[in-house]
Design a protein around this motif. Structure first.
Motif, PDB file in Angstrom:
ATOM      1  N   CYS A 114      -3.796   6.171  -2.840  1.00  0.00           N
ATOM      2  CA  CYS A 114      -3.179   4.970  -2.286  1.00  0.00           C
ATOM      3  C   CYS A 114      -3.207   3.914  -3.380  1.00  0.00           C
ATOM      4  CB  CYS A 114      -3.926   4.497  -1.052  1.00  0.00           C
ATOM      5  SG  CYS A 114      -3.382   2.882  -0.435  1.00  0.00           S
ATOM      6  N   THR A 115      -2.050   3.571  -3.867  1.00  0.00           N
ATOM      7  CA  THR A 115      -1.960   2.533  -4.884  1.00  0.00           C
ATOM      8  C   THR A 115      -1.532   1.236  -4.216  1.00  0.00           C
ATOM      9  OG1 THR A 115       0.297   3.217  -5.383  1.00  0.00           O
ATOM     10  CG2 THR A 115      -1.446   4.146  -6.728  1.00  0.00           C
ATOM     11  N   THR A 116      -1.983   0.131  -4.768  1.00  0.00           N
ATOM     12  CA  THR A 116      -1.806  -1.147  -4.083  1.00  0.00           C
ATOM     13  C   THR A 116      -1.288  -2.231  -5.023  1.00  0.00           C
ATOM     14  OG1 THR A 116      -4.012  -2.021  -4.561  1.00  0.00           O
ATOM     15  CG2 THR A 116      -3.818  -0.528  -2.677  1.00  0.00           C
ATOM     16  N   ALA A 117      -0.799  -3.294  -4.421  1.00  0.00           N
ATOM     17  CA  ALA A 117      -0.342  -4.460  -5.168  1.00  0.00           C
ATOM     18  C   ALA A 117      -0.355  -5.663  -4.239  1.00  0.00           C
ATOM     19  CB  ALA A 117       1.063  -4.230  -5.724  1.00  0.00           C
ATOM     20  N   ALA A 165      -1.873  15.896   9.768  1.00  0.00           N
ATOM     21  CA  ALA A 165      -1.617  14.542  10.266  1.00  0.00           C
ATOM     22  C   ALA A 165      -0.886  13.749   9.198  1.00  0.00           C
ATOM     23  CB  ALA A 165      -2.934  13.842  10.613  1.00  0.00           C
ATOM     24  N   LEU A 166      -0.443  12.582   9.604  1.00  0.00           N
ATOM     25  CA  LEU A 166       0.082  11.593   8.670  1.00  0.00           C
ATOM     26  C   LEU A 166      -1.091  10.699   8.284  1.00  0.00           C
ATOM     27  CD1 LEU A 166       2.765  10.688   7.379  1.00  0.00           C
ATOM     28  CD2 LEU A 166       3.082   9.161   9.319  1.00  0.00           C
ATOM     29  N   TYR A 167      -1.377  10.634   7.001  1.00  0.00           N
ATOM     30  CA  TYR A 167      -2.536   9.897   6.510  1.00  0.00           C
ATOM     31  C   TYR A 167      -2.104   8.534   5.973  1.00  0.00           C
ATOM     32  CZ  TYR A 167      -5.582  13.898   7.070  1.00  0.00           C
ATOM     33  OH  TYR A 167      -6.328  14.918   7.606  1.00  0.00           O
ATOM     34  N   TYR A 168      -2.819   7.509   6.433  1.00  0.00           N
ATOM     35  CA  TYR A 168      -2.484   6.139   6.085  1.00  0.00           C
ATOM     36  C   TYR A 168      -3.621   5.448   5.346  1.00  0.00           C
ATOM     37  CZ  TYR A 168       1.197   6.376   9.670  1.00  0.00           C
ATOM     38  OH  TYR A 168       2.303   6.704  10.416  1.00  0.00           O
ATOM     39  N   CYS A 169      -3.235   4.612   4.438  1.00  0.00           N
ATOM     40  CA  CYS A 169      -4.138   3.699   3.761  1.00  0.00           C
ATOM     41  C   CYS A 169      -4.052   2.364   4.507  1.00  0.00           C
ATOM     42  CB  CYS A 169      -3.653   3.562   2.323  1.00  0.00           C
ATOM     43  SG  CYS A 169      -4.626   2.529   1.256  1.00  0.00           S
ATOM     44  N   HIS A 170      -5.163   1.651   4.602  1.00  0.00           N
ATOM     45  CA  HIS A 170      -5.187   0.426   5.401  1.00  0.00           C
ATOM     46  C   HIS A 170      -6.145  -0.596   4.791  1.00  0.00           C
ATOM     47  CE1 HIS A 170      -7.370  -1.866   8.599  1.00  0.00           C
ATOM     48  NE2 HIS A 170      -6.129  -2.128   8.992  1.00  0.00           N
ATOM     49  N   ALA A 171      -5.808  -1.857   4.984  1.00  0.00           N
ATOM     50  CA  ALA A 171      -6.716  -2.939   4.597  1.00  0.00           C
ATOM     51  C   ALA A 171      -6.459  -4.148   5.491  1.00  0.00           C
ATOM     52  CB  ALA A 171      -6.515  -3.316   3.139  1.00  0.00           C
ATOM     53  N   ARG A 176      -5.119 -10.100   8.353  1.00  0.00           N
ATOM     54  CA  ARG A 176      -3.957  -9.358   8.832  1.00  0.00           C
ATOM     55  C   ARG A 176      -4.085  -7.901   8.408  1.00  0.00           C
ATOM     56  NH1 ARG A 176       2.367 -10.529   7.050  1.00  0.00           N
ATOM     57  NH2 ARG A 176       3.209  -8.572   7.865  1.00  0.00           N
ATOM     58  N   ASP A 177      -3.652  -7.008   9.310  1.00  0.00           N
ATOM     59  CA  ASP A 177      -3.662  -5.578   9.016  1.00  0.00           C
ATOM     60  C   ASP A 177      -2.463  -5.195   8.158  1.00  0.00           C
ATOM     61  OD1 ASP A 177      -4.968  -5.502  12.095  1.00  0.00           O
ATOM     62  OD2 ASP A 177      -5.861  -4.153  10.610  1.00  0.00           O
ATOM     63  N   TYR A 178      -2.762  -4.444   7.101  1.00  0.00           N
ATOM     64  CA  TYR A 178      -1.698  -3.896   6.261  1.00  0.00           C
ATOM     65  C   TYR A 178      -1.841  -2.384   6.205  1.00  0.00           C
ATOM     66  CZ  TYR A 178      -0.498  -8.560   4.655  1.00  0.00           C
ATOM     67  OH  TYR A 178      -0.096  -9.865   4.605  1.00  0.00           O
ATOM     68  N   TRP A 179      -0.705  -1.718   6.323  1.00  0.00           N
ATOM     69  CA  TRP A 179      -0.649  -0.261   6.323  1.00  0.00           C
ATOM     70  C   TRP A 179       0.364   0.215   5.298  1.00  0.00           C
ATOM     71  CZ3 TRP A 179      -3.916   2.334   9.622  1.00  0.00           C
ATOM     72  CH2 TRP A 179      -4.463   1.601  10.678  1.00  0.00           C
ATOM     73  N   GLY A 180       0.075   1.374   4.722  1.00  0.00           N
ATOM     74  CA  GLY A 180       1.083   2.033   3.932  1.00  0.00           C
ATOM     75  C   GLY A 180       2.037   2.778   4.836  1.00  0.00           C
ATOM     76  N   GLN A 181       2.967   3.490   4.225  1.00  0.00           N
ATOM     77  CA  GLN A 181       3.960   4.230   5.001  1.00  0.00           C
ATOM     78  C   GLN A 181       3.443   5.593   5.439  1.00  0.00           C
ATOM     79  OE1 GLN A 181       3.819   4.234   1.749  1.00  0.00           O
ATOM     80  NE2 GLN A 181       4.096   6.400   1.207  1.00  0.00           N
ATOM     81  N   GLY A 182       2.328   6.013   4.857  1.00  0.00           N
ATOM     82  CA  GLY A 182       1.721   7.289   5.206  1.00  0.00           C
ATOM     83  C   GLY A 182       2.203   8.430   4.325  1.00  0.00           C
ATOM     84  N   THR A 183       1.356   9.447   4.239  1.00  0.00           N
ATOM     85  CA  THR A 183       1.725  10.673   3.530  1.00  0.00           C
ATOM     86  C   THR A 183       1.315  11.851   4.412  1.00  0.00           C
ATOM     87  OG1 THR A 183       1.555  11.894   1.433  1.00  0.00           O
ATOM     88  CG2 THR A 183      -0.447  10.803   2.186  1.00  0.00           C
ATOM     89  N   GLN A 184       2.235  12.800   4.571  1.00  0.00           N
ATOM     90  CA  GLN A 184       2.026  13.899   5.515  1.00  0.00           C
ATOM     91  C   GLN A 184       1.188  15.002   4.891  1.00  0.00           C
ATOM     92  OE1 GLN A 184       2.989  14.217   8.788  1.00  0.00           O
ATOM     93  NE2 GLN A 184       1.863  16.168   8.815  1.00  0.00           N
ATOM     94  N   LEU A 196       0.880  -1.166   0.000  1.00  0.00           N
ATOM     95  CA  LEU A 196       0.000   0.000   0.000  1.00  0.00           C
ATOM     96  C   LEU A 196       0.920   1.220   0.000  1.00  0.00           C
ATOM     97  CD1 LEU A 196      -2.448  -1.060   2.886  1.00  0.00           C
ATOM     98  CD2 LEU A 196      -2.730  -1.453   0.440  1.00  0.00           C
ATOM     99  N   VAL A 197       0.754   2.094  -0.977  1.00  0.00           N
ATOM    100  CA  VAL A 197       1.643   3.239  -1.094  1.00  0.00           C
ATOM    101  C   VAL A 197       0.814   4.510  -1.236  1.00  0.00           C
ATOM    102  CG1 VAL A 197       3.509   4.310  -2.384  1.00  0.00           C
ATOM    103  CG2 VAL A 197       3.415   1.806  -2.186  1.00  0.00           C
ATOM    104  N   GLU A 198       0.901   5.371  -0.237  1.00  0.00           N
ATOM    105  CA  GLU A 198       0.177   6.641  -0.264  1.00  0.00           C
ATOM    106  C   GLU A 198       1.019   7.722  -0.934  1.00  0.00           C
ATOM    107  OE1 GLU A 198      -0.630   4.685   3.812  1.00  0.00           O
ATOM    108  OE2 GLU A 198       1.049   5.028   2.462  1.00  0.00           O
ATOM    109  N   SER A 199       0.331   8.684  -1.511  1.00  0.00           N
ATOM    110  CA  SER A 199       0.988   9.844  -2.099  1.00  0.00           C
ATOM    111  C   SER A 199       0.011  11.010  -2.135  1.00  0.00           C
ATOM    112  CB  SER A 199       1.492   9.524  -3.509  1.00  0.00           C
ATOM    113  OG  SER A 199       0.401   9.195  -4.359  1.00  0.00           O
ATOM    114  N   GLY A 200       0.542  12.194  -2.415  1.00  0.00           N
ATOM    115  CA  GLY A 200      -0.309  13.357  -2.591  1.00  0.00           C
ATOM    116  C   GLY A 200      -0.332  14.326  -1.436  1.00  0.00           C
TER     117      GLY A 200
END
Length: 116
Positions: free
Chosen positions: A22-25, A92-98, A103-111, A4-8
């Motif tokens: 949030c783009t995913t793979a 804040a730091l914004y995170y994408c999650h699924a 299992r919980d998966y998180w991106g690295q966040g985007t500020q 999970l990769v956040e941007s913007g």
């Protein structure tokens, strides 16, 4: 491998707008509810919104209702967070999650920083 990769994110003045992506793979994206969270340093991570597999807003935090909209593009394996009328308290730091296979998966966040 789930990714999970956040941007913007970025710096914006109060009243301004930003669109996060949030783009995913690594998993069957269209089969999962996706969520956005945010975290201010020193505070617990806060739920922002959940988006159904079809792209409807399942639930969103009262603090962002009427200002933030949420969408997804299953073909692009991405979710989006359109933030309007931003306030300093949205900083804040914004995170994408699924939750995938239990299992919980998180991106690295985007500020996101809202400041004059």
């Amino acid at each position: 491998q789930v990714q999970l990769v956040e941007s913007g994110g970025g710096l914006v003045q109060p009243g301004g707008s930003l669109r996060l992506s949030c783009t995913t793979a690594g998993f069957d994206f269209s089969s999962y509810v996706m969520t956005w969270y945010r975290q201010i340093p020193g505070k617990e991570r806060e739920f922002v919104a959940a988006i159904t597999r079809a792209g409807d807003t399942l639930r969103s935090a009262d603090s962002v209702k009427d200002r933030f909209t949420f969408s997804r593009d299953n073909a692009k394996r991405a979710v989006y967070l359109q933030m309007n009328s931003l306030k300093p308290e949205d900083t804040a730091l914004y995170y994408c999650h699924a939750v995938i296979w239990g299992r919980d998966y998180w991106g690295q966040g985007t500020q996101v920083t809202v400041s004059a």
